[in-house]
Design an enzyme around this catalytic site. Structure first.
Site, short mmCIF file in Angstrom:
data_model
loop_
_atom_site.label_atom_id
_atom_site.label_comp_id
_atom_site.label_asym_id
_atom_site.label_seq_id
_atom_site.Cartn_x
_atom_site.Cartn_y
_atom_site.Cartn_z
N HIS B 50 0.83 -1.20 0.00
CA HIS B 50 0.00 0.00 0.00
C HIS B 50 0.86 1.26 0.00
O HIS B 50 0.58 2.21 -0.71
CB HIS B 50 -0.91 -0.02 1.22
N GLU B 72 -2.14 -5.59 -4.01
CA GLU B 72 -2.94 -5.25 -2.85
C GLU B 72 -4.27 -6.01 -2.87
O GLU B 72 -4.72 -6.51 -1.85
CB GLU B 72 -3.21 -3.74 -2.89
N ASN B 474 25.27 -24.69 -4.60
CA ASN B 474 25.80 -26.05 -4.58
C ASN B 474 25.12 -26.89 -3.52
O ASN B 474 24.78 -28.04 -3.76
CB ASN B 474 27.30 -26.03 -4.32
#
Lengths: 166, 748
Positions: B50, B72, B474
């Site tokens: 917002h 939103e 990895n």
């Protein structure tokens, strides 16, 4: 460039190199130092003499004789390091002797004679006639430009500077 | 309104704030997916979205505003429980955030963004539609947080009108036109709301915030008057308080909640105002209450609390209170947190400083350090030269020198500390990476991060990011097994990857640890032999540690092969290279079936390193101690040759020997007597030099752009005497010899 040179009066730092007299724009020169200990830097193009300590900063020093392919000169009490600011770099330039600071009227400058051609003509701005002397006007930016420098670098490697090292 | 001009400073704050909010959203989203503190996190994400929506709309970045608006909507449904949190939705939200990041980056760079927001908007739209049928009726219910948490319910009752005589907007200096508009509206029987918004007084963009509130109010009804006025906002004359009168049909509680969601708002007071209350407020009898309008926030809160009006201070309402308990709250600017009293003070005690300024300071201090050494040296000489009659002067000078020395040391430490950042700034980007990667690999991985408060030099943090990323990748990709394999191995289905930072003496340890399948050392060995990296006899003799080092060897095109067998090696040579560039070391520990631990040992700073000073030929060189294994004095006959290459037998190992003068094509012969054993990529070699000068701390100076990067050198340093010494980069110095070394070992 040449026109700009002719238009106004020039302030030049004039120095001796071998048996020729050169001049550079005073605005590019930040100081003139006596010769000090230069630390050699390996794996660099020949004309880079090394590095020096300029009040806590490390700056490269170029030997103008080597750069111009002139025979190496002897270092004397008159040898100077001219510190110049070029394209954001601070660089020391070794010259045989600093002679004077000159004001030259723009119309005393003539274009580089056609005998000089190629790469070299590029960094010569012109020739100033003063009485019986000729002062060669140098465009240091081009003498020490990065492009040229890196080209030289590559050349050095291609010529086996590294192989030699091994 | 489009003419509203924002200063560069405002925009900078906007970009910084957006970045911080996005980071907070990311943290929360990851937490959300894990299912911890779902409500608080949803509220926090919603609020962040917002805020971005509001501020980006205000500064005119409509693409960002549209996108955050869509986010939103989705978040709102999640928050109300109309939609369940699913991996798909989280992925969509992540995608949206990535797009937002790109938009922000483009906007910050001042370029037109070519980022297409429509695909991600489509995704979010889809999320909305999927559950739209589930609870269509609820769509109009006001946000739960705002509605339920309000302690005092206020209706536009008679009582409210009476007390409305005392609210802080009393005494608002209205012009004739505005008074007329109010009277007309009231005469028509429209509902008039008085609005008072207080911002955090230290908020950086008061005008922008005021404007945001203005826009919001304007959307909701007929805005009659605001203080500051629009033109005052445009002239950046906004204060920490905004008051307004609005004719609207909106519920004051809802409106207060909405305003309170705008960034930097610390208090929103929305109250119905009757015509009587409004004009009585202007009467002289009530002027004593006027100071409240300009008083501090604390007073205003108590006024609000004593009044049966709708108060939406951040703490009491459900949504923000939960938010401030969420761990992510700390990454939101302090100004926005609930404990404004304490954090406001903390906020004022910090200053944003350009990194370049810090670097310059560090350089200057470096020079001071050199001068300190020189001063001490000169002092020593002077002491010897001057006879005892002048001892007062020399003593005075000696004291001053010593003092300057101490101050310099202290200054150096302080500046170094100023350059330090908590590793958190780096670590915070990994949870997302690990999550995405785990999802892609079809694995379940929990990333545990520890010691994120550990501080490191800014320069180190910049360089260490890539290696850590490779290691984590990895661990997830090759270390952690798929859930089924884990189950059959009797391990919990969720793999654990731990990333931690800690302090150890003058070093920082960064550890990446996993409980995966470990590395098959024999596999690594045989792969390396097959690729011709090592001779089989040598491989057989290798210790586990030595064999593990093979993983880091980049054997031209062989690294890939090694990784196939070992399940490791992807980018490991990169890791090693980066780590060594930092003068750091890396250690590995692995047990098949149990897991792998990799530890990177980093120096605290890059600006000053410990180096072994050596003399070789005509030059003095500094070799970083991190690369030095040991030093020996050698007699000429100890040096042997193998096929013309010099070697030495050291602790039973045949090591290649390189003469530093020869590497650097120094024609000045010298008398090589000392051997410095250095280690590169786990391989040892000897550097033959003339003399060892001892080890010391050196300040690293860049060689500069003009010289560029020279293989074998990492910089220069200025010695006590003022002369310049070169700092050797052992890795690049010897790298052309890697192939040769391998051959030598084969011969051995």
């Amino acid at each position: 460039m040449e026109q700009a040179v002719r238009a106004k009066e020039l302030q030049l730092v004039v120095f001796q190199l071998a048996n020729e007299t050169y001049g550079v724009d005073i605005a590019k020169v930040s100081e003139i130092r006596e010769l000090q200990k230069i630390t050699r830097v390996p794996r660099c193009p020949d004309f880079i003499e090394g590095i020096i300590n300029l009040r806590g900063r490390v700056i490269p020093v170029v030997d103008l004789r080597t750069r111009f392919g002139l025979p190496a000169g002897e270092r004397t009490a008159n040898t100077r390091i001219v510190v110049v600011e070029i394209g954001g770099h601070t660089i020391g330039v070794i010259v045989d002797e600093v002679l004077e600071v000159l004001s030259v009227a723009g119309d005393a400058v003539e274009p580089t004679p056609p005998v000089i051609t190629g790469l070299e003509a590029d960094y010569l701005l012109g020739v100033a006639k003063l009485d019986d002397r000729l002062v060669i006007l140098l465009e240091l930016d081009r003498v020490l430009s990065r492009n040229e420098q890196s080209a030289l670098m590559e050349g050095a490697y291609a010529n086996g500077a590294l192989d030699k090292a091994v | 309104m489009a003419s509203f001009e924002f200063s560069d400073e405002d925009l900078k704050v906007f970009f910084e704030e957006t970045e911080e909010l996005l980071q907070a959203m990311e943290d929360d989203l990851i937490g959300l997916e894990k299912g911890d503190e779902v409500e608080a996190r949803l509220a926090s994400i919603f609020r962040a979205a917002h805020t971005i929506k509001g501020s980006s709309a205000t500064v005119g970045f409509t693409a960002m505003a549209t996108l955050t608006h869509s986010m939103e909507n989705v978040l709102d449904r999640l928050r109300k429980g109309q939609t369940n949190v699913s991996t798909a939705i989280v992925n969509h939200l992540f995608t949206a955030m990535d797009v937002l990041r790109k938009l922000t980056a483009d906007a910050a760079a001042g370029r037109e963004s070519n980022e297409d927001t429509s695909p991600v908007l489509g995704l979010l739209e889809m999320d909305l539609e999927e559950d739209a049928s589930a609870a269509p009726a609820e769509a109009t219910v006001p946000p739960a947080g705002a509605a339920t948490a309000v302690a005092v319910t206020a209706a536009p009752s008679a009582e409210a009108v009476v007390v409305a005589a005392t609210p802080p907007w009393a005494g608002l200096d209205l012009d004739e036109f505005e008074k007329q508009a109010l009277q007309d509206g009231c005469a028509r029987g429209d509902t008039l709301l008085g609005v008072r918004v207080e911002f955090h007084p230290e908020a950086a963009m008061l005008s922008v915030r005021s404007y945001q509130v203005y826009l919001h109010l304007e959307e909701k009804g007929r805005l009659v008057a605001t203080r500051p006025t629009l033109s005052e906002m445009e002239q950046e004359k906004s204060g920490a308080v905004l008051t307004a009168f609005l004719f609207t049909l909106e519920d004051p509680k809802v409106l207060a909640g909405e305003i309170e969601n705008i960034g930097d708002v610390r208090l929103a007071l929305v109250e119905p105002v009757g015509p009587d209350g409004l004009f009585r407020a202007e009467s002289p009898v009530l002027t004593p209450s006027a100071p409240a309008a300009v008083s501090t926030a604390g007073t205003a809160v108590s006024v609000g609390a004593a009044t049966p009006a709708v108060v939406a201070a951040p703490r009491p309402t459900g949504v923000p209170a939960a938010r401030s308990e969420a761990p992510a709250a700390r990454s939101v600017p302090p100004a926005a947190s609930a404990e404004s009293g304490a954090s406001a003070k903390a906020g004022m005690r910090t200053v944003r400083v350009d990194v370049e300024l810090l670097d310059n300071l560090m350089n200057l201090v470096g020079e001071l350090v050199i001068d300190r050494t020189r001063l001490a040296q000169s002092m020593g000489l002077l002491d010897k030269a001057v006879d005892s009659q002048d001892s007062d002067v020399t003593r005075e000078l000696a004291e001053a020198t010593a003092h300057v020395g101490r101050i310099t040391t202290q200054l150096q430490e302080e500046i170094m500390r100023a350059r330090m950042l908590p590793v958190e700034t780096l670590f915070k980007k990994f949870p997302r990476m690990v999550r995405d990667l785990a999802q892609k690999c079809g694995k379940q991985v929990e990333l545990i991060i520890e010691g994120q408060d550990t501080e490191l030099d800014r320069g180190v943090i910049e360089e260490i990011g890539d290696p850590i990323m490779h290691l984590l990748r990895n661990s997830v990709d090759h270390g952690i097994e798929p859930p089924v394999a884990r189950a059959s191995a009797g391990k919990p289905p969720v793999g654990m990857v731990r990333l931690s930072a800690s302090h150890l003496e003058n070093h920082i340890l960064i550890t990446v640890e996993d409980d995966g399948k470990g590395i098959d050392v024999e596999g690594v060995k045989s792969a390396a032999v097959r690729k011709g990296l090592v001779a089989s006899e040598l491989a057989a003799r290798m210790s586990t540690q030595e064999a593990l080092q093979l993983i880091f060897v980049s054997g031209v095109s062989t690294a890939e092969k090694v990784s196939e067998v070992s399940g490791r090696g992807v980018g490991m040579d990169v890791v090693r290279r980066n780590v060594e560039k930092l003068n750091a070391s890396i250690e590995m520990d692995t047990t098949v079936g149990v897991g792998t631990r990799i530890t990177i040992k980093l120096p605290l700073t890059l600006a000053i390193i410990r180096a072994l000073m050596v003399q070789a030929g005509s030059g003095t060189y500094a070799i970083p101690m991190a690369s030095v294994v040991e030093t020996l004095i050698v007699a000429p006959e100890e040096l042997k040759t193998i096929h013309g290459a010099e070697v030495i037998v050291n602790r039973g190992q045949v090591l290649p020997v390189h003469r530093l003068t020869r590497l650097f094509a120094d024609t000045c012969g010298g008398d090589p007597r000392a051997l410095v054993i250095v280690s590169v990529g786990g391989r040892k070699s000897g550097l033959l030099v003339d003399k060892l000068l001892g080890d010391q701390e050196v300040v690293v100076k860049n060689l500069g752009l003009f010289l560029g990067s020279i293989p074998g050198l990492s910089g220069a340093t200025i010695l006590g005497g003022g002369e310049v010494a070169l700092i050797i980069d052992v890795q690049s110095l010897l790298s052309p010899h890697a192939a040769m070394t391998a051959r030598e070992e084969l011969i051995a």
